[in-house]
Write a protein that holds these residues in place. Structure first.
Motif, PDB file in Angstrom:
ATOM      1  N   UNK A 206      -7.168 -34.504 -19.262  1.00 60.04           N
ATOM      2  CA  UNK A 206      -7.802 -33.906 -18.101  1.00 60.04           C
ATOM      3  C   UNK A 206      -8.001 -32.431 -18.341  1.00 60.04           C
ATOM      4  N   UNK A 207      -8.342 -31.683 -17.296  1.00 62.79           N
ATOM      5  CA  UNK A 207      -8.617 -30.255 -17.465  1.00 62.79           C
ATOM      6  C   UNK A 207      -7.380 -29.490 -17.924  1.00 62.79           C
ATOM      7  N   UNK A 208      -6.184 -29.918 -17.482  1.00 64.19           N
ATOM      8  CA  UNK A 208      -4.967 -29.178 -17.808  1.00 64.19           C
ATOM      9  C   UNK A 208      -3.931 -30.012 -18.553  1.00 64.19           C
ATOM     10  N   UNK A 209      -4.298 -31.176 -19.065  1.00 62.03           N
ATOM     11  CA  UNK A 209      -3.284 -32.003 -19.724  1.00 62.03           C
ATOM     12  C   UNK A 209      -3.912 -32.896 -20.789  1.00 62.03           C
ATOM     13  N   UNK A 210      -3.052 -33.356 -21.695  1.00 60.68           N
ATOM     14  CA  UNK A 210      -3.455 -34.246 -22.784  1.00 60.68           C
ATOM     15  C   UNK A 210      -2.275 -35.146 -23.118  1.00 60.68           C
ATOM     16  N   UNK A 211      -2.552 -36.422 -23.397  1.00 60.37           N
ATOM     17  CA  UNK A 211      -1.494 -37.354 -23.770  1.00 60.37           C
ATOM     18  C   UNK A 211      -2.037 -38.348 -24.783  1.00 60.37           C
ATOM     19  N   UNK A 212      -1.214 -38.677 -25.789  1.00 56.39           N
ATOM     20  CA  UNK A 212      -1.613 -39.631 -26.816  1.00 56.39           C
ATOM     21  C   UNK A 212      -0.383 -40.340 -27.347  1.00 56.39           C
ATOM     22  N   UNK A 242      -4.489 -21.630 -17.437  1.00 61.16           N
ATOM     23  CA  UNK A 242      -5.608 -21.708 -18.379  1.00 61.16           C
ATOM     24  C   UNK A 242      -6.743 -20.843 -17.860  1.00 61.16           C
ATOM     25  N   UNK A 243      -6.862 -19.630 -18.401  1.00 63.27           N
ATOM     26  CA  UNK A 243      -7.921 -18.701 -18.050  1.00 63.27           C
ATOM     27  C   UNK A 243      -8.513 -18.144 -19.329  1.00 63.27           C
ATOM     28  N   UNK A 248      -0.936 -20.777 -20.986  1.00 65.43           N
ATOM     29  CA  UNK A 248       0.461 -21.170 -21.033  1.00 65.43           C
ATOM     30  C   UNK A 248       0.517 -22.687 -21.061  1.00 65.43           C
ATOM     31  N   UNK A 249       1.143 -23.245 -22.093  1.00 63.99           N
ATOM     32  CA  UNK A 249       1.239 -24.699 -22.151  1.00 63.99           C
ATOM     33  C   UNK A 249       2.627 -25.115 -22.617  1.00 63.99           C
TER      34      UNK A 249
END
Length: 286
Positions: A206-212, A242-243, A248-249
């Motif tokens: 999504x815009x602020x996340x990733x999963x695999x 996220x700018x 920051x992640x």
């Protein structure tokens, strides 16, 4: 001390610009040309209708028409439902060492073609994707990516074949995007367990996340013998900030690998360069 030069062929963008202005409306040649561009996927249906309705096509109109647009030779047809991209990379490596001969064997200095790859990938019928990548450097042929996948309408993807395991950014990042020809020591500590392998991988974002995550057998590297082991890997990343100025992640990752009895033993090594012969990390055979 090492001096490195990288040449990235994937930065090549093939772009066709029509520079001549058309002076008459609805001329047969003009319509025929627009029909060809539409059929090749160079323009969309909406662009086709807008350009065809104009009394005169200007140079600005022609400059907006491109063939493809990927990192390489990119060709699209049927409004983008089918796509093929041809690319490659050439990384040249020059290394010289300054070392203390009393504490280490003499490393090898010199030059080599570190990576020389041909890459093919594409999409057909909107949802089906494929990729193939071969490396021809160092007087040998090595298979990298060789996979077939499906992309859902929501953007989730699932791939089967030889591919990268979802474990860490240092492993998954393209060598074209690395600041140096060689990856860091942290990569060497996990590559023996979580590098490319034959398996099934699924990912979504999504815009602020990733999963695999995925399940994998062994790699296709030469030398594997006997019964193969298997493993699983997963990675999740969340970016609360996220700018354009700040990021920051936080992330979570994990990997499991089961070796079958009689399988080749693993050794974790990291050399100063790919061909130096001097390992700064070496567990020997485990």
């Amino acid at each position: 001390m090492a001096k490195v030069q990288k040449i990235d062929l994937n930065k090549l963008i093939i772009k066709a610009v029509l520079c001549s202005a058309f002076t008459a409306s609805a001329q047969a040649a003009d319509k025929e040309l627009l029909d060809i561009l539409l059929g090749n996927g160079a323009i969309t249906e909406q662009q086709y209708e807008e350009l065809l309705a104009k009394e005169t096509l200007t140079k600005e109109d022609a400059a907006a028409i491109t063939l493809g647009g990927g990192a390489g030779l990119n060709i699209k047809t049927n409004g983008g439902a089918n796509e093929i991209e041809i690319g490659g990379r050439l990384h040249l490596d020059y290394v010289t060492h300054d070392y203390d001969p009393r504490i280490s064997p003499a490393p090898i200095n010199g030059t080599q073609i570190r990576r020389g790859r041909l890459e093919l990938n594409g999409i057909f019928d909107t949802h089906w994707a494929w990729a193939m990548e071969m490396d021809f450097a160092k007087d040998s042929v090595a298979l990298k990516d060789f996979k077939l996948g499906y992309i859902t309408d929501a953007g989730s993807e699932i791939y089967a074949g030889n591919q990268k395991q979802p474990y860490s950014m240092s492993l998954e990042m393209s060598s074209n995007d690395e600041p140096f020809v060689e990856r860091g020591i942290d990569n060497a500590l996990v590559a023996a367990f979580a590098d490319r392998a034959i398996g099934l991988r699924a990912e979504t974002s999504g815009e602020h996340w990733f999963a695999a995550s995925g399940v994998f057998g062994d790699s296709v590297k030469p030398g594997n013998a006997g019964d193969e082991g298997w493993g699983a890997a997963g990675r999740a990343v969340y970016t609360p900030l996220l700018t354009p100025q700040s990021v920051l992640h936080v992330g979570l990752r994990g990997s499991y690998r089961r070796l079958e009895p009689g399988a080749p033993q693993l050794a974790i090594r990291d050399k100063t360069s790919d061909f130096s012969g001097l390992s700064i990390v070496d567990t020997r055979v485990m």
